[in-house]
Enzyme design. Structure first.
Site, PDB file in Angstrom:
ATOM      1  N   ALA A 170      45.782  32.116 -32.759  1.00 15.14           N
ATOM      2  CA  ALA A 170      45.365  32.037 -34.332  1.00 15.14           C
ATOM      3  C   ALA A 170      44.261  31.067 -34.001  1.00 15.14           C
ATOM      4  CB  ALA A 170      46.301  31.695 -34.880  1.00 15.14           C
ATOM      5  N   GLU A 195      52.318  27.174 -28.507  1.00 17.42           N
ATOM      6  CA  GLU A 195      52.050  26.703 -30.229  1.00 17.42           C
ATOM      7  C   GLU A 195      52.669  24.974 -30.271  1.00 17.42           C
ATOM      8  OE1 GLU A 195      53.491  29.924 -29.591  1.00 17.42           O
ATOM      9  OE2 GLU A 195      52.079  31.198 -31.343  1.00 17.42           O
TER      10      GLU A 195
HETATM   11  N1  CO8 Z   1      41.499  28.304 -32.066  1.00 17.51           N
HETATM   12  C1  CO8 Z   1      40.132  28.149 -31.849  1.00 17.51           C
HETATM   13  N2  CO8 Z   1      39.635  28.355 -31.106  1.00 17.51           N
HETATM   14  C2  CO8 Z   1      39.725  28.972 -29.540  1.00 17.51           C
HETATM   15  C3  CO8 Z   1      40.791  28.825 -29.488  1.00 17.51           C
HETATM   16  C4  CO8 Z   1      41.835  28.998 -30.484  1.00 17.51           C
HETATM   17  N3  CO8 Z   1      43.253  29.645 -30.306  1.00 17.51           N
HETATM   18  N4  CO8 Z   1      41.431  29.070 -28.359  1.00 17.51           N
HETATM   19  C5  CO8 Z   1      39.895  29.013 -27.334  1.00 17.51           C
HETATM   20  N5  CO8 Z   1      38.750  28.508 -28.936  1.00 17.51           N
HETATM   21  C6  CO8 Z   1      37.147  28.296 -28.539  1.00 17.51           C
HETATM   22  C7  CO8 Z   1      37.444  26.819 -27.831  1.00 17.51           C
HETATM   23  O1  CO8 Z   1      37.523  25.888 -28.627  1.00 17.51           O
HETATM   24  C8  CO8 Z   1      36.221  26.966 -27.663  1.00 17.51           C
HETATM   25  O2  CO8 Z   1      34.835  26.598 -28.493  1.00 17.51           O
HETATM   26  P1  CO8 Z   1      34.013  25.933 -27.959  1.00 17.51           P
HETATM   27  O3  CO8 Z   1      33.885  26.098 -26.741  1.00 17.51           O
HETATM   28  O4  CO8 Z   1      33.183  26.125 -29.571  1.00 17.51           O
HETATM   29  O5  CO8 Z   1      34.759  24.507 -28.257  1.00 17.51           O
HETATM   30  C9  CO8 Z   1      35.804  28.433 -27.191  1.00 17.51           C
HETATM   31  O6  CO8 Z   1      37.172  29.366 -27.564  1.00 17.51           O
HETATM   32  C10 CO8 Z   1      36.259  28.744 -24.945  1.00 17.51           C
HETATM   33  O7  CO8 Z   1      37.536  27.838 -25.434  1.00 17.51           O
HETATM   34  P2  CO8 Z   1      37.469  27.016 -23.328  1.00 17.51           P
HETATM   35  O8  CO8 Z   1      36.155  25.913 -23.321  1.00 17.51           O
HETATM   36  O9  CO8 Z   1      39.462  26.530 -24.131  1.00 17.51           O
HETATM   37  O10 CO8 Z   1      37.827  28.329 -22.554  1.00 17.51           O
HETATM   38  P3  CO8 Z   1      38.758  27.662 -21.294  1.00 17.51           P
HETATM   39  O11 CO8 Z   1      38.408  28.714 -20.155  1.00 17.51           O
HETATM   40  O12 CO8 Z   1      38.559  26.633 -20.229  1.00 17.51           O
HETATM   41  O13 CO8 Z   1      40.260  27.445 -21.589  1.00 17.51           O
HETATM   42  C11 CO8 Z   1      42.575  29.072 -23.220  1.00 17.51           C
HETATM   43  C12 CO8 Z   1      40.745  28.890 -22.128  1.00 17.51           C
HETATM   44  C13 CO8 Z   1      43.399  28.024 -21.772  1.00 17.51           C
HETATM   45  C14 CO8 Z   1      42.649  30.061 -24.043  1.00 17.51           C
HETATM   46  C15 CO8 Z   1      41.836  26.598 -23.876  1.00 17.51           C
HETATM   47  O14 CO8 Z   1      41.177  28.356 -25.022  1.00 17.51           O
HETATM   48  C16 CO8 Z   1      43.010  27.848 -24.722  1.00 17.51           C
HETATM   49  O15 CO8 Z   1      44.161  26.351 -24.550  1.00 17.51           O
HETATM   50  N6  CO8 Z   1      42.834  27.716 -25.672  1.00 17.51           N
HETATM   51  C17 CO8 Z   1      44.453  27.672 -26.947  1.00 17.51           C
HETATM   52  C18 CO8 Z   1      45.964  28.846 -26.904  1.00 17.51           C
HETATM   53  C19 CO8 Z   1      46.592  28.339 -27.646  1.00 17.51           C
HETATM   54  O16 CO8 Z   1      47.306  27.526 -27.944  1.00 17.51           O
HETATM   55  N7  CO8 Z   1      46.802  28.842 -28.264  1.00 17.51           N
HETATM   56  C20 CO8 Z   1      47.869  28.205 -29.479  1.00 17.51           C
HETATM   57  C21 CO8 Z   1      47.079  28.730 -30.751  1.00 17.51           C
HETATM   58  S1  CO8 Z   1      48.858  28.546 -31.840  1.00 17.51           S
HETATM   59  C22 CO8 Z   1      48.732  29.956 -32.644  1.00 17.51           C
HETATM   60  O17 CO8 Z   1      48.523  31.558 -32.626  1.00 17.51           O
HETATM   61  C23 CO8 Z   1      49.695  29.950 -33.669  1.00 17.51           C
HETATM   62  C24 CO8 Z   1      50.413  31.407 -34.432  1.00 17.51           C
HETATM   63  C25 CO8 Z   1      51.216  31.708 -35.362  1.00 17.51           C
HETATM   64  C26 CO8 Z   1      50.834  31.206 -37.187  1.00 17.51           C
HETATM   65  C27 CO8 Z   1      51.013  31.903 -37.843  1.00 17.51           C
HETATM   66  C28 CO8 Z   1      50.906  31.304 -38.916  1.00 17.51           C
HETATM   67  C29 CO8 Z   1      51.263  31.686 -39.881  1.00 17.51           C
END
Ligand code: CO8
Length: 258
Positions: free
Chosen positions: A66, A132
């Site tokens: 998300a 999460e």
């Molecule tokens: N949300 C928003 N932006 C994101 C997300 C995300 N989940 N994941 C990546 N991005 C963005 C980064 O911020 C970055 O943007 P910017 O260039 O502007 O800084 C761009 O995507 C590229 O990402 P990275 O530079 O981090 O890329 P890497 O190759 O270094 O890393 C990863 C890749 C490991 C996937 C890393 O991006 C990461 O850890 N992402 C987050 C993963 C995460 O924690 N996901 C869980 C999110 S919470 C969730 O899903 C809850 C669901 C339930 C919601 C229900 C509501 C009722």
């Protein structure tokens, strides 16, 4: 065909291919993605020419969760009051079959959406996780429930409590995904499987999906009765007559969906 902001929709014969398209955010799922998917899935379900759907992302990410930036500032009243992300239930209400074709990251909400599909085809590059807890929260789109049903309590609990990722081979051996294929061939293979499903009798496809899903909602006895009643019901269709006649006559069935 409708225009969408965050997804690409393409029709190849009887198969709809939906591609998540927010590369700058690794396909993070925000409210616009949800609105686009609800509309695209509803259009698919309503279109008699379409018989299977494939949902995919990019080579790097099916979806990295998300959208953390959209959620981070919200409070309880906003989340609860708007039933934030409750709309995903409209996606899971899709009656016709759909497949998640996953390459790269399927994290958090990304893993949860993949698990909403009827089954997952994974590229060998796929990585699944519910990270999460590292954000101080929990899965919120069904991940704790669907992961536990897919891989059992121990693995689901370990994944949720540590936030670690599962690679494609582990996901296959744990039963999370139906099959793993080389990343370069993922879309071709998913479209091939979808075309095979699309070539089946449409009402039988819906009935098969309904009864397998019932296994997660009912007791065994109720599920077996539900299955038998649906089986009986299909004897009221033209496609049952055609399918069994075609077998006896050693020819492929020609389905009408009636
Ligand atoms: N949300 C928003 N932006 C994101 C997300 C995300 N989940 N994941 C990546 N991005 C963005 C980064 O911020 C970055 O943007 P910017 O260039 O502007 O800084 C761009 O995507 C590229 O990402 P990275 O530079 O981090 O890329 P890497 O190759 O270094 O890393 C990863 C890749 C490991 C996937 C890393 O991006 C990461 O850890 N992402 C987050 C993963 C995460 O924690 N996901 C869980 C999110 S919470 C969730 O899903 C809850 C669901 C339930 C919601 C229900 C509501 C009722």
């Amino acid at each position: 065909m409708a225009e969408y902001e965050t997804i690409l929709v393409e029709r190849r014969d009887a198969v709809t291919l939906v591609t998540l398209n927010r590369p700058q955010a690794l396909n993070a799922l925000n409210s616009q993605v949800l609105a686009d998917l609800i509309a695209a899935f509803a259009a698919y379900d309503a279109d008699d020419s379409q018989r299977c759907l494939v949902l995919t992302g990019s080579e790097k990410a099916f979806a990295a969760g998300a959208d953390i930036k959209e959620m981070s500032g919200q409070g309880f009243a906003e989340m609860y009051g708007s039933n934030f992300f409750g709309g995903w239930e409209k996606v899971t209400a899709t009656r016709k079959p759909w497949i998640a074709a996953v390459a790269g990251y399927a994290l958090g909400g990304g893993c949860e959406v993949a698990m909403m599909a009827d089954f997952i085809l994974a590229a060998d590059s796929a990585k699944f996780g519910q990270p999460e807890i590292k954000l101080g929260v929990t899965p919120g789109m069904g991940g704790s429930q669907r992961l536990a049903r897919a891989v059992g309590k121990s693995k689901a609990m370990e994944m949720c409590l540590t936030g670690r990722m599962m690679d494609a081979a582990e996901a296959e051996s744990a039963g999370l995904v139906a099959r793993v294929v080389p990343a370069a061939g993922l879309i071709d293979e998913a479209m091939k499987v979808a075309a095979a499903i699309a070539a089946m009798a449409p009402l039988a496809a819906i009935a098969n999906k309904e009864m397998v899903n019932a296994a997660f909602e009912t007791t065994l006895a109720q599920g077996v009765t539900f299955e038998r009643r649906l089986f009986h019901g299909l004897f009221g269709t033209e496609d049952q007559k055609e399918g069994m006649a075609a077998f006896v006559e050693k020819r492929p069935g020609k389905w009408t969906g009636k």
